[in-house]
Design an enzyme around this catalytic site. Structure first.
Site, PDB file in Angstrom:
ATOM      1  N   ARG A  58      -6.649  -5.710  -5.715  1.00  0.00           N
ATOM      2  CA  ARG A  58      -6.309  -5.616  -4.288  1.00  0.00           C
ATOM      3  C   ARG A  58      -7.579  -5.343  -3.458  1.00  0.00           C
ATOM      4  NH1 ARG A  58      -0.648  -2.317  -5.510  1.00  0.00           N
ATOM      5  NH2 ARG A  58       0.681  -4.144  -5.340  1.00  0.00           N
TER       6      ARG A  58
ATOM      7  N   HIS B  45      -2.433   6.187 -10.074  1.00  0.00           N
ATOM      8  CA  HIS B  45      -1.882   5.025  -9.373  1.00  0.00           C
ATOM      9  C   HIS B  45      -0.960   5.522  -8.263  1.00  0.00           C
ATOM     10  CE1 HIS B  45      -0.714   0.926  -8.784  1.00  0.00           C
ATOM     11  NE2 HIS B  45       0.510   1.063  -9.245  1.00  0.00           N
TER      12      HIS B  45
END
Ligand code: APR
Length: 314
Positions: free
Chosen positions: A152, A176
């Site tokens: 990303r 995460h």
């Protein structure tokens, strides 16, 4: 040589996409497992029927019985519920912990020699649980997170510069969750530090978007969360293992002293080869990156404690 076998535990959006990727790459035979009867079987049949068009011969089957994952070389876990708009990954903790306890028993019994990749959120707690319940060694239980988060970061940087994603490298470390650590000092355009091309203020904005990238997709989809990129990330890990590629990929890995972390899963670059997690790569971090790393670690510790409390009470 016999084909390898991948068991996908959870045949939802990510599970189905991973099965498709395995087929297109001819990576391994696939068993899709789910608790909803008809879902894995239907997806398997549909995918199988694309074989003559895409020219693949791998076998894809669907099942609601754990016996059918027997002999799997790799198990990839997406079983669980997904977040709705406004929820954080951590809000899934109670429900998904119970599901993953069952899933881990299934894997332990029927695929005791497999390499296990966990995707279900909240990832850092779920991968911890799978390691504990299966009792598998740390080199065979890993979480998918950093490849996705790094991808990303690379995507947004490449878009900003109108450059190829292939020319942008970057690593995201840590948990995460909302405290993940995009490592600016690792972000390079063709080997040149990214700060030569993008202002610090703009990089702050891009990194904030990276941290919220999953949430951005949840608020667009409204009834699901990201699945294409998470599926690609996990299949890249499976491929490195099955083909002994020894790629260095950021993954949630059980640390015992590396980076000063002891006894927790945390996202760091690792080498994945036939031995599973073969090596942890220690990166140099700037003082501000180290501070963010510690903050993210605190959050992961809190998450694991919260899971332990919930499981003790259930
Ligand atoms: N065993 C096996 N499968 C289960 C179980 C169980 N005990 N409980 C639920 N499932 C299945 C559901 O039936 C569903 O088909 O898990 C599947 C999950 O699929 P989706 O809802 O489509 O979710 P997906 O987008 O694939 O994401 C799964 O990955 O990224 C994370 O946050 C995400 O935790 C979520 C997980």
């Amino acid at each position: 040589m016999a084909r390898k076998k991948i068991a996908l535990i959870g045949a939802g959006a990510i599970g189905g996409t991973m099965a498709h990727l395995c087929a297109l790459k001819g990576l391994a035979d696939v068993v899709l497992y789910d608790v909803i009867d008809g879902l894995p079987q239907g997806k398997a049949l549909d995918l199988l029927q694309s074989g003559p068009i895409e020219n693949f011969d791998i076998q894809i089957t669907g099942s609601t019985k754990y016996e059918d994952i027997a002999g799997a070389d790799v198990c990839i876990v997406t079983a669980g519920i997904v977040r709705k708009p406004g929820m954080s990954r951590d809000d899934l903790l109670g429900t998904n912990a119970k599901i993953l306890r069952q899933v881990s028993e299934g894997i332990k019994t029927h695929a005791p020699n497999s390499f296990v990749i966990v995707i279900t959120n909240p990832l850092d707690a779920m991968v911890t649980l799978v390691k504990r319940v299966t009792g598998f060694p740390k080199n065979r239980v890993v979480g998918q997170s950093g490849i996705l988060d790094s991808s990303r970061y690379r995507t947004f940087i490449a878009q900003e510069l109108k450059a190829s994603v292939a020319s942008v490298s970057a690593v995201v470390l840590g948990g995460h969750g909302d405290d993940m650590v995009p490592v600016r000092s690792s972000c390079l355009l063709s080997g040149v530090p990214i700060e030569k091309f993008i202002s610090g203020k703009r990089l702050d904005e891009i990194e904030a978007r990276v941290r919220n990238a999953g949430g951005e997709i949840v608020s667009l989809l409204k009834t699901g969360s990201a699945f294409y990129a998470p599926a690609s990330a996990a299949i890249r890990m499976a491929q490195s293992y099955l083909m002994d590629r020894k790629e260095i990929l950021p993954c949630a890995t059980y640390l015992e002293g590396e980076y000063g972390v002891n006894g927790y899963y945390f996202g760091v670059p690792v080498m994945i080869g036939a031995g599973g997690i073969e090596k942890v790569i220690e990166m140099e971090l700037s003082p501000s990156e180290r501070k963010a790393f510690e903050q993210s670690l605190t959050r992961v510790k809190e998450l694991v404690q919260a899971m332990d409390k919930l499981l003790a009470a259930s």
